[in-house]
Write an enzyme that holds these catalytic residues in place. Structure first.
Site, PDB file in Angstrom:
ATOM      1  N   SER A  66       0.852  -1.199   0.000  1.00  0.00           N
ATOM      2  CA  SER A  66       0.000   0.000   0.000  1.00  0.00           C
ATOM      3  C   SER A  66       0.886   1.246   0.000  1.00  0.00           C
ATOM      4  CB  SER A  66      -0.944  -0.036   1.199  1.00  0.00           C
ATOM      5  OG  SER A  66      -1.951   0.929   1.080  1.00  0.00           O
TER       6      SER A  66
ATOM      7  N   HIS B 116      -7.714  -5.418  -0.622  1.00  0.00           N
ATOM      8  CA  HIS B 116      -6.453  -4.715  -0.392  1.00  0.00           C
ATOM      9  C   HIS B 116      -5.435  -5.569   0.357  1.00  0.00           C
ATOM     10  CE1 HIS B 116      -3.939  -1.256  -0.445  1.00  0.00           C
ATOM     11  NE2 HIS B 116      -3.949  -1.084   0.855  1.00  0.00           N
TER      12      HIS B 116
END
Length: 737
Positions: A594, A710
């Protein structure tokens, strides 16, 4: 002071100056725009081809062994089943080999503290997924506090942030026919009464912000269509989102129930507001779903927008991101102050400071029991717990028993139950220490209430750690700032630069990284030994700026135009490891996901000479178009707005997609992501890999899982596979083994 919204809907306009008054930044040529079609046939064909090449290269016997061992650890029956108390039951969500998608279950206290708890399964996600032909992924549950008999259950169809919300009956253990059932979206909700909830969700395009989150809050009665529910609060489209919540206790509780709406202007600025529910309650006792009943009822908390606001009964807590100076008071950045809600309602806020940070100590979070407030602090990234007594002018005392180089977390058991009102859970963990769950009780300090809490459960060791030790060191960044980092290595480590070393970090959004027991890391990295030299892997965690280890100033010092400081800090830790002889560039790897993927992407492009391999997961990389991809628009406060020329001037300096140069010897790199990631999205990893490969750069690998969101993992098997791929790639790149 303003203390009411001007109309029936909460609409606060804090828009920035019109874009027309700012110069627009040019859009660089991008030959890979076609890969932004996430589910297109040609695009998915490209993904499958890349995946096949990567798996063929790295899936060998060692890979399979690592993946198998990681999955065994993740599925371990010995893991501590963490629980949440609601009424007489203790709820837990659990995954194992038999139930890879997991089970939502509950038990009693006597059973929980036994060696072999008996669990009552409420929802078996594997069975549900099969029956409904949808691979549901658990996203949480909210139990109705009035009687603890109903819950709103959130289920994601693919592991992404969007989830479906369904009402579940805890007595019949079944979904409620005709109950609440909200379509898949990035929904937020909260119970208001037995038959009414407040919901922020997607109803049409106009209901969403530019960041893809809800911008309207509606009050919904069971059986009512969401489109028919009245809008009672909304925020401008260019804000991040509207968030909703409530503080509703048991039916017999003597308390004021409230509903909250938060206008998230950006990631670090917001306008919170609240309504006492008795102001919108009908004679029947039900919360009104008539829009007119909500008109002019919202009380806006009139404080600077960068002040984090927390509510607890009639207390309001304030934690500012920057110094909050007023003619009558001052609250330092990262401090904590408190006021009575009556002051907030009257617009006469003059809070009392109950915690002030220093150069070494920062507030991380706080927890209320019924009568006490517990602060979780970090002092040079070492955990501390401080108990404040509101009935004694917020006098403070330290909770003992916190070990060095360990992280502790404290949570209230159930303040709504008289029997557990001031009881707490304490979780302790360290890099080499499996988690321990203890149970304690707070009381007046004069009653010797801070005795060592009782150990309830201890997790087993899931990887061999004999002979390893944990040390904390400090590197010096370019501007002289001392950067702490933890080093986990063989206690007999030879400082000759030959040890395979993995550098980890994050450095963004005020997220703190602290010691934690990770069997995935332990198996995947510390468990590896070089064949020729017999060296064991070294793991390093860097606490760079941009994070929250030293409070909001540590974070804000690496935002926007100062973003490069985070990368300078990380490079400084890498150089310190090399200078100390722990490792060398050919034996040093880094990994991040991320925002951490953006971090290591900048190591790839700005400091390729420092690293022998880089694993870059679910990353941001194209910082010119990140605001146009998935939820990227919501991060402008952190990185800047690339559409504005003035911002693009500094953003382009940390945009890896645009920093690639001809003739540079880049280290091997693996990009990994997930098709279903609806937060960052798979697009940026795709484009970066494609650009590097098209330019003839060697050792560029790509893998994209179709599920998992994610986290790139919707179950333990997927998690084990993607993490094993990363570790196998890194180990092979550094050692050739």
């Amino acid at each position: 002071m303003r203390n009411e919204a001007p109309a029936d809907k909460q609409t606060i306009d804090t828009s920035s100056p019109a874009m027309a008054s700012q110069d627009a930044a040019p859009m660089p040529h991008d030959e890979n725009l076609w890969l932004e079609d996430i589910h297109g046939d040609d695009q998915m064909a490209w993904v499958r081809e890349q995946n096949a090449k990567t798996i063929a290269r790295f899936q060998d016997d060692l890979f399979d062994s690592i993946a198998s061992d990681i999955q065994t650890a993740l599925d371990s029956e010995g893991k501590i089943p963490m629980v949440a108390k609601r009424g007489d039951h203790y709820f837990n969500f659990w995954r194992d080999t038999t139930n890879p998608k997991g089970m939502w279950r509950r038990t009693t206290w006597d059973s929980y503290v036994s060696d072999s708890p008996e669990w009552e399964v409420l929802i078996d996600l594997d069975e549900l997924g099969t029956a409904e032909a949808t691979p549901w992924v658990w996203a949480g549950a909210s139990v109705r506090r009035s009687d603890n008999s109903r819950a709103l259950v959130s289920l994601s169809p693919d592991g992404g942030d969007a989830h479906r919300v369904r009402e579940f009956d805890l007595r019949t253990k079944s979904f409620v026919a005709g109950g609440f059932d909200l379509p898949t979206a990035k929904t937020r909700f909260a119970w208001l009464d037995d038959d009414t909830i407040i919901v922020a969700t997607e109803t049409d395009e106009a209901s969403l912000t530019t960041s893809s989150y809800p911008r309207q809050a509606r009050v919904l009665r069971r059986g009512q269509a969401i489109a028919d529910a009245p809008i009672v609060a909304e925020v401008p489209r260019d804000h991040v989102a509207i968030f909703v919540g409530s503080d509703v206790g048991p039916a017999e509780a003597d308390s004021t129930d409230r509903v909250f709406a938060i206008d998230a202007i950006d990631f670090f600025n917001s306008l919170p507001s609240f309504i006492d529910l008795d102001l919108v309650t009908e004679e029947s006792g039900a919360v009104s779903t008539d829009a007119s009943a909500w008109e002019k009822k919202w009380t806006v908390v009139d404080v600077p927008t960068d002040v984090e606001v927390g509510f607890d009964r009639d207390f309001v807590l304030f934690r500012p991101q920057s110094d909050w100076n007023h003619e009558d008071f001052s609250v330092p950045a990262g401090g904590l102050a408190i006021a009575d809600i009556a002051e907030v309602r009257a617009g006469t806020i003059a809070p009392t400071v109950i915690f002030a940070p220093d150069a070494h100590t920062a507030l991380q979070s706080w927890t209320w029991t019924r009568d006490y407030l517990v602060l979780e602090l970090l002092a040079d990234v070492q955990s501390q717990l401080v108990v404040l007594d509101p009935n004694d002018h917020f006098s403070s005392s330290r909770l003992p028993g916190v070990a060095a180089n360990h992280m502790v977390g404290l949570g209230a058991v159930d303040r709504h139950d008289d029997a557990t009102a001031n009881d707490y859970w304490l979780v302790s963990t360290g890099f080499l220490t499996p988690s321990t769950l203890a149970y304690g009780r707070l009381g007046p300090s004069s009653t010797n209430s801070y005795a060592t809490p009782e150990t309830i459960k201890t997790a087993p060791a899931l990887f061999p750690s004999d002979g390893f030790c944990v040390e904390q060191h400090f590197a010096t960044s370019e501007d002289g700032t001392k950067i702490p980092y933890f080093q986990i290595a063989d206690s007999a480590l030879v400082l000759d630069g030959s040890s395979p070393t993995l550098l980890d970090g994050y450095g963004g959004f005020e997220v703190s990284r602290s010691p934690v027991y990770s069997p995935v890391m332990g198996i995947g990295w510390l468990g590896r030994t070089t064949i020729t030299a017999g060296r064991r892997g070294v793991y390093v965690l860097a606490n760079i700026r941009g994070g929250g280890e030293y409070g909001p100033r540590w974070h804000t010092s690496a935002m926007r135009e100062n973003r490069m400081r985070a990368y300078e800090d990380y490079a400084a830790v890498a150089r310190d490891l090399i200078e100390r002889g722990v490792t060398s560039p050919k034996s040093l790897a880094c990994a991040g996901g991320s925002n951490g993927g953006l971090l290591v992407g900048n190591m790839l492009t700005q400091h390729p000479e420092l690293f022998g391999a880089i694993s870059c997961g679910v990353p941001l990389l194209d910082m010119r178009r990140y605001t146009k991809l998935s939820a990227g628009y919501s991060w402008k406060a952190e990185y800047g707005d690339p559409d504005v020329a003035e911002d693009w001037a500094f953003i382009q300096k940390f945009s890896p997609y645009h920093l690639l140069e001809e003739g540079v010897d880049y280290p091997p790199v693996l990009f990994w992501t997930a098709t279903s990631d609806d937060r960052v999205g798979p697009v940026q990893a795709r484009k970066m890999a494609a650009r590097m490969q098209d330019r003839g750069i060697d050792d560029v690998w790509f893998f994209e899982d179709t599920e998992g969101g994610h986290s790139a993992a919707s179950d333990n098997k997927q998690a084990a596979f993607t993490r094993a791929l990363s570790y196998r790639f890194l180990w092979n790149s550094l050692t050739g083994e």
